[in-house]
Design a protein around this motif. Structure first.
Motif, PDB file in Angstrom:
ATOM      1  N   ALA A 241      34.498  54.535  85.566  1.00 51.22           N
ATOM      2  CA  ALA A 241      33.534  55.353  86.309  1.00 51.22           C
ATOM      3  C   ALA A 241      34.246  56.155  87.405  1.00 51.22           C
ATOM      4  O   ALA A 241      33.926  57.332  87.633  1.00 51.22           O
ATOM      5  CB  ALA A 241      32.454  54.468  86.918  1.00 51.22           C
ATOM      6  N   ALA A 242      35.239  55.539  88.055  1.00 51.68           N
ATOM      7  CA  ALA A 242      35.975  56.251  89.098  1.00 51.68           C
ATOM      8  C   ALA A 242      36.760  57.417  88.483  1.00 51.68           C
ATOM      9  O   ALA A 242      36.769  58.532  89.017  1.00 51.68           O
ATOM     10  CB  ALA A 242      36.928  55.300  89.826  1.00 51.68           C
ATOM     11  N   SER A 245      34.394  60.186  87.668  1.00 50.94           N
ATOM     12  CA  SER A 245      33.992  60.979  88.833  1.00 50.94           C
ATOM     13  C   SER A 245      35.078  61.984  89.197  1.00 50.94           C
ATOM     14  O   SER A 245      34.779  63.123  89.555  1.00 50.94           O
ATOM     15  CB  SER A 245      33.746  60.093  90.056  1.00 50.94           C
ATOM     16  N   SER A 246      36.330  61.550  89.098  1.00 55.00           N
ATOM     17  CA  SER A 246      37.411  62.493  89.415  1.00 55.00           C
ATOM     18  C   SER A 246      37.424  63.601  88.365  1.00 55.00           C
ATOM     19  O   SER A 246      37.688  64.758  88.675  1.00 55.00           O
ATOM     20  CB  SER A 246      38.758  61.775  89.490  1.00 55.00           C
ATOM     21  N   PHE A 248      34.872  64.828  86.912  1.00 56.17           N
ATOM     22  CA  PHE A 248      33.784  65.750  87.247  1.00 56.17           C
ATOM     23  C   PHE A 248      34.281  66.817  88.228  1.00 56.17           C
ATOM     24  O   PHE A 248      33.923  67.994  88.125  1.00 56.17           O
ATOM     25  CB  PHE A 248      32.604  64.969  87.847  1.00 56.17           C
ATOM     26  N   ASN A 280      40.491  62.872  82.126  1.00 58.44           N
ATOM     27  CA  ASN A 280      39.896  61.532  82.005  1.00 58.44           C
ATOM     28  C   ASN A 280      40.673  60.666  81.015  1.00 58.44           C
ATOM     29  O   ASN A 280      40.951  59.495  81.280  1.00 58.44           O
ATOM     30  CB  ASN A 280      38.443  61.624  81.522  1.00 58.44           C
ATOM     31  N   VAL A 341      23.205  60.443  82.853  1.00 58.69           N
ATOM     32  CA  VAL A 341      24.635  60.262  83.135  1.00 58.69           C
ATOM     33  C   VAL A 341      25.053  58.823  82.828  1.00 58.69           C
ATOM     34  O   VAL A 341      26.092  58.573  82.195  1.00 58.69           O
ATOM     35  CB  VAL A 341      24.947  60.615  84.613  1.00 58.69           C
TER      36      VAL A 341
END
Ligand code: GDD
Ligand code: MN
Length: 372
Positions: A241-242, A245-246, A248, A280, A341
């Protein structure tokens, strides 16, 4: 009997005061405690062997001269299997750890009050040496914080502990990296009752600390492995998930950047997906799933990109369905977006975890093995 395991490297000057400190602690109660001292020495060649031979006239002490697999943790782990006592104590040779705490530690183990007793600087009654500078204290606190979620103790960095020999995790479950053998045993042993006894930590007088920068870096790797061990899929999902987010942010940056070059927003949107997906994939390969099989890059990238495309369809499909058919979400469209999401990410994570980043044999084996 109590087996006191002491890892040593060039501690010859400390061996006599250490033996005497232990002896007086073991005789302090109404009944003397039976014990043995195991000096787990990494071939110091500083006269330690001769010194132990001399001490053994008056003390139950022996030395194991180790020539392979050097290091504090491997030395302690070997000590676990050398020990004969029902209880094991691990302590430093440099007189930092007060032997006077041992009788209380053993009492708690023997009457079942505790399964793992830690000598702790950070519980009430405990303290650190007066000579500690603020810098050293801050350092210690910063190193301690990331270890706190792994155990319930206040001083997870401590190297002074007592445990029943029968409760020591199996050798193949213990990883000998790093300095933090107490932390390793605490996490792998998954003890029901863990307690801390206060100690006053004294700085060494003879010899010098062996805690180097490279050991401190190993500590970070050690922490990551322990998180992996304790939280397994949860730890992987958190990292996934981290990374997402990066990704994104990469997506957004490329999308905006392309438009400043005059690319239309729909085309920019279609293009920015690819660097974000590649980002990712790369970080998940390097971080989240670094312990997985190193599958060929192009195949893995394609599989990851396909999964992300389908994941996006799941995300969008969820949003579309909820906002069109569920009255609640028609009023709270932002929540529908969030649910979308989560569904998309859950889908991606599941595929990545099960198929794209394949598990190695050892991981599958350790999952099927009972924890203790
Ligand atoms: N056999 C062996 N091999 N023993 C070693 C080695 C090694 O490579 N490196 C260190 N030791 C022994 C030392 O001789 C000493 O008895 C003990 O391990 C601790 O080493 P120190 O060099 O004194 O470490 P420290 O004082 O920086 O760290 C201690 O305190 C920390 C808390 O502040 C250790 O107890 C750590 O475990 C503890 O976290
Ligand atoms: Mn020390």
């Amino acid at each position: 009997m109590i087996s006191i395991i002491v890892p040593t490297y060039q501690e010859v000057k400390n061996l006599q005061p250490l033996s005497e400190m232990i002896q007086s602690a073991m005789q302090s109660g109404s009944e003397p405690l039976a014990y043995e001292i195991l000096i787990m020495d990494d071939h110091s060649q500083d006269g330690s062997i001769e010194q132990v031979a001399a001490l053994s006239e008056a003390h139950p002490i022996r030395i194991i001269d180790r020539t392979e697999d050097r290091g504090l943790s491997p030395a302690v782990i070997d000590g676990f299997y050398e020990a004969k006592g029902d209880c094991i104590v691990v302590m430093d040779a440099d007189l930092s750890h007060p032997a006077s705490a041992i009788p209380e530690m053993i009492r708690q183990l023997r009457n079942g009050e505790s399964d793992f007793v830690l000598g702790s600087r950070y519980v009430e009654g405990g303290s650190i040496d007066d000579s500690w500078t603020l810098w050293r204290y801050v350092n210690s606190v910063v190193a301690t914080l990331p270890a706190l979620p792994l155990t319930k103790v206040k001083d997870p960095m401590s190297g002074f502990f007592a445990v029943r020999r029968a409760d020591i995790p199996k050798r193949e479950d213990l990883s000998p990296i790093g300095y933090k053998i107490a932390l390793e045993v605490m996490v792998k042993g998954d003890f029901e009752k863990v307690s801390e006894v206060p100690i006053h930590f004294v700085d060494r007088i003879h010899g010098e600390s062996k805690l180097t920068l490279s050991e401190q870096l190993k500590y970070l790797r050690h922490l990551r492995r322990l998180y992996q061990y304790k939280f397994q899929t949860k730890a992987e999902f958190f990292q996934f998930a981290a990374v997402g987010s990066s990704g994104f942010i990469v997506d957004l940056a490329v999308y905006l950047l392309l438009q400043t070059f005059g690319v239309s927003h729909t085309v920019a949107r279609a293009i920015s997906f690819w660097p974000a997906v590649s980002w990712n994939w790369m970080l998940n390969r390097l971080i989240t799933f670094s312990h997985r099989e190193k599958t060929a890059k192009t195949t893995q990238w394609s599989a990851f990109a396909s999964s992300s495309l389908i994941g996006f369809a799941v995300n969008y499909g969820t949003y579309y369905t909820l906002t069109n058919f569920v009255p609640f979400f028609q009023e709270h469209m932002i929540l529908a977006l969030v649910v979308g999401v989560i569904m998309g990410m859950g889908f991606n994570f599941t595929l990545s975890n099960l198929f794209i980043f394949k598990k190695l044999r050892e991981e599958v084996d350790s999952e099927s093995r009972p924890k203790k």
